[in-house]
Design a protein around this motif. Structure first.
Motif, short mmCIF file in Angstrom:
data_model
loop_
_atom_site.label_atom_id
_atom_site.label_comp_id
_atom_site.label_asym_id
_atom_site.label_seq_id
_atom_site.Cartn_x
_atom_site.Cartn_y
_atom_site.Cartn_z
N HIS A 1 0.86 -1.18 0.00
CA HIS A 1 0.00 0.00 0.00
C HIS A 1 0.90 1.24 0.00
O HIS A 1 2.01 1.22 0.55
CB HIS A 1 -0.91 0.01 1.23
CG HIS A 1 -1.86 -1.16 1.28
ND1 HIS A 1 -2.94 -1.29 0.43
CD2 HIS A 1 -1.86 -2.26 2.08
CE1 HIS A 1 -3.58 -2.41 0.70
NE2 HIS A 1 -2.95 -3.02 1.70
N PHE A 2 0.40 2.31 -0.60
CA PHE A 2 1.24 3.50 -0.73
C PHE A 2 1.69 4.03 0.62
O PHE A 2 2.83 4.46 0.78
CB PHE A 2 0.51 4.61 -1.50
CG PHE A 2 1.32 5.88 -1.60
CD1 PHE A 2 2.45 5.94 -2.40
CD2 PHE A 2 0.97 7.00 -0.85
CE1 PHE A 2 3.21 7.10 -2.47
CE2 PHE A 2 1.73 8.16 -0.92
CZ PHE A 2 2.84 8.21 -1.74
N ILE A 3 0.82 3.99 1.63
CA ILE A 3 1.19 4.52 2.95
C ILE A 3 2.33 3.72 3.55
O ILE A 3 3.22 4.27 4.21
CB ILE A 3 -0.04 4.54 3.89
CG1 ILE A 3 0.29 5.28 5.19
CG2 ILE A 3 -0.52 3.13 4.17
CD1 ILE A 3 0.59 6.73 5.01
N ALA B 1 -2.02 12.96 19.80
CA ALA B 1 -2.72 12.67 18.55
C ALA B 1 -2.75 11.17 18.27
O ALA B 1 -3.78 10.63 17.85
CB ALA B 1 -2.05 13.41 17.40
N LEU B 2 -1.65 10.48 18.51
CA LEU B 2 -1.61 9.04 18.25
C LEU B 2 -2.50 8.28 19.23
O LEU B 2 -3.10 7.27 18.85
CB LEU B 2 -0.17 8.53 18.35
CG LEU B 2 0.07 7.08 17.93
CD1 LEU B 2 -0.39 6.86 16.48
CD2 LEU B 2 1.54 6.70 18.08
N SER B 3 -2.61 8.76 20.46
CA SER B 3 -3.49 8.10 21.43
C SER B 3 -4.95 8.23 21.03
O SER B 3 -5.78 7.37 21.36
CB SER B 3 -3.27 8.69 22.83
OG SER B 3 -3.68 10.05 22.88
N VAL C 1 -3.75 6.99 9.85
CA VAL C 1 -3.50 8.29 10.49
C VAL C 1 -2.29 8.19 11.40
O VAL C 1 -1.45 9.11 11.45
CB VAL C 1 -4.74 8.73 11.29
CG1 VAL C 1 -4.44 10.03 12.05
CG2 VAL C 1 -5.93 8.94 10.36
N GLY C 2 -2.19 7.08 12.13
CA GLY C 2 -1.04 6.89 13.00
C GLY C 2 0.26 6.81 12.23
O GLY C 2 1.29 7.31 12.69
N ILE D 1 5.38 9.21 10.57
CA ILE D 1 6.20 9.72 9.45
C ILE D 1 6.62 11.16 9.72
O ILE D 1 7.80 11.52 9.54
CB ILE D 1 5.41 9.63 8.12
CG1 ILE D 1 5.30 8.17 7.66
CG2 ILE D 1 6.10 10.47 7.03
CD1 ILE D 1 4.40 7.98 6.46
N LEU D 2 5.69 12.00 10.16
CA LEU D 2 6.01 13.39 10.46
C LEU D 2 7.01 13.48 11.61
O LEU D 2 7.92 14.32 11.59
CB LEU D 2 4.73 14.16 10.81
CG LEU D 2 3.75 14.38 9.66
CD1 LEU D 2 2.48 15.05 10.17
CD2 LEU D 2 4.39 15.24 8.57
#
Length: 447
Positions: free
Chosen positions: A40-42, A367-369, A403-404, A409-410
């Motif tokens: 997958h691209f992600i 954000a990850l939580s 999203v995670g 990645i960021l």
């Protein structure tokens, strides 16, 4: 976009982002996946980011998911990320027979914090030569382990890949999901890996300074202040971390408890070294006690030294903050070390780096939580590992939602270029500010 109008910080930020995107598009191609595997691209973008940012977190198992071409692309991305976009681009110019112009010389000067614009071509050549030389020596050492086990062809490929990944502090391997755990008691493999990690993490400037002092047969006192601080901080963190891991995990059957005394020392030392942005592991991270997990978070956030292949806030940043606190508690106006005074600008920069890094870590962990269901300690571990480009995980990387994956990645991207580089690239500091204008002082209550 006019290249000449971009600052060095903007070129670094855009350069890394461009290479990550291009690498992701290449790895997305079906020919880069092993037979029967679909990318997958992600996941392709994630793999490109973890390679270029020399992190080591992976959403798919590198050894089985990627074809020979895919592994070659990953190895190339690791090498590009380890050397740095500026050094690689300038080296390509030199290989093509060109010369480095004034803009290029300024970029190299700012990137490696040099005091002169002369000899920049020599600097680039030395960076590439030192990197390839260290990786070649590491591959030779690894071959004594991998060739007898895998045969000449596969053993040499394993040796080269592992050596490049170790020196660049990437921590990506093609051995399988267990990384270096099967070799926890192998002295040659462990010592070689630790030597490569520390060599890459110390930074090119430190090695050049050590070579200068050794060539002229000078003593420790003739080293630059940066070299002294980086070497001292690195030694304290490695030895102190190893001692604490040995103490915390001595009787833990999930980590060191079942090992012999000698292998306990070896595994403790390896864990202390690899947490500072390397990504390999000889002991599974999810078995460590809470005390060791907190220690790992601290070491991953700290990282290696500036101008090397490591991430984190850097050893010198931590040292400056500790020395500044110590000076304040002693009632001193100046921060001093090795009979030298720290510049106020360096102290302010260290504070900004830690503040920005902490802010990014807290925001990304929150954000990850919200994006996935996992224990907060695992989430904090994952985000710290990504931001510090450490590459260690407690087993949740493969379960990240899309999203995670973007959040991680960021984090890896910010960890590789540095939060202060990105901030400088986005909000350019004014160069026409009159530094001689000082406003009236007024007291504020603190503490």
């Amino acid at each position: 976009m006019d290249y000449q109008k971009l600052s060095t910080a903007q070129i670094i930020a855009l350069g890394f982002a461009g290479v990550i995107l291009l690498g992701g598009l290449i790895l997305w191609l079906p020919m880069c996946a092993a037979p029967g595997e679909q990318t997958h691209f992600i996941d392709a973008l994630f793999t490109s980011a973890t390679s270029v940012c020399v992190t080591g977190l992976v959403t798919v198992t590198t050894a089985v998911h990627w074809s020979a071409l895919g592994k070659a692309v990953i190895l190339l991305l690791i090498q590009l990320g380890g050397l740095g976009i500026i050094a690689v681009s300038m080296f390509i110019v030199l290989l093509a027979g060109g010369h480095i112009g004034l803009k290029g010389r300024r970029m190299i000067q700012e990137t490696y914090n040099l005091n002169t614009l002369s000899g920049m071509a020599g600097v680039v050549r030395k960076i590439v030569a030192c990197t390839l030389g260290a990786e070649l020596l590491g591959a030779v050492c690894y071959s004594f382990v991998f060739v007898p086990e895998f045969g000449w062809r596969k053993g040499l490929l394993q040796s080269v890949f592992t050596s490049v990944s170790a020196f660049c502090n990437a921590g990506i391997d093609i051995l399988g999901e267990d990384s270096l755990a099967p070799y926890v008691g192998n002295p040659l493999l462990n010592v070689t890996t630790m030597a490569l990690i520390v060599s890459g993490g110390l930074g090119f400037l430190v090695w050049w300074d050590l070579y200068r002092v050794a060539r002229k047969r000078l003593g420790w006192g003739k080293l630059n202040l940066h070299s002294k601080l980086a070497i001292t901080a690195t030694a304290v963190l490695i030895l102190g971390g190893a001692a604490l891991y040995f103490l915390f995990e001595y009787g833990n059957p999930s980590t060191l408890g079942t090992l012999s005394l000698g292998n306990k020392f070896l595994a403790s030392m390896f864990q202390s070294v690899t947490t500072r942005t390397a990504g390999f592991f000889s002991i599974g991270q999810d078995g460590f006690s809470d005390a060791s997990t907190v220690l790992t978070l601290f070491l991953m956030f700290t990282g290696g030294s500036p101008m090397g292949t490591a991430g984190g806030i850097k050893t010198t940043t931590l040292a400056i903050l500790i020395l500044t606190v110590g000076a304040y508690l002693k009632g001193k106006n100046d921060t001093e070390v090795f009979r030298r005074k720290m510049r106020d600008q360096d102290i302010r920069t260290a504070i900004v780096v830690v503040a920005l890094g902490t802010a990014v870590l807290l925001v990304s962990a929150t954000a990850l939580s919200l994006a996935m269901d996992a224990s907060f300690i695992d989430i904090l571990f994952e985000t710290t590992s990504a931001l510090g480009t450490a590459g260690l995980s407690r087993g949740i990387t493969g379960d990240l939602p899309w999203v995670g994956k973007i959040i991680i990645i960021l984090n890896m991207y910010l960890g590789r270029i540095g939060p202060i580089t990105l901030a400088t690239a986005i909000v350019m500091r004014a160069k026409d500010v009159n530094q001689n204008v000082h406003l009236a002082e007024e007291n504020i209550l603190i503490g």
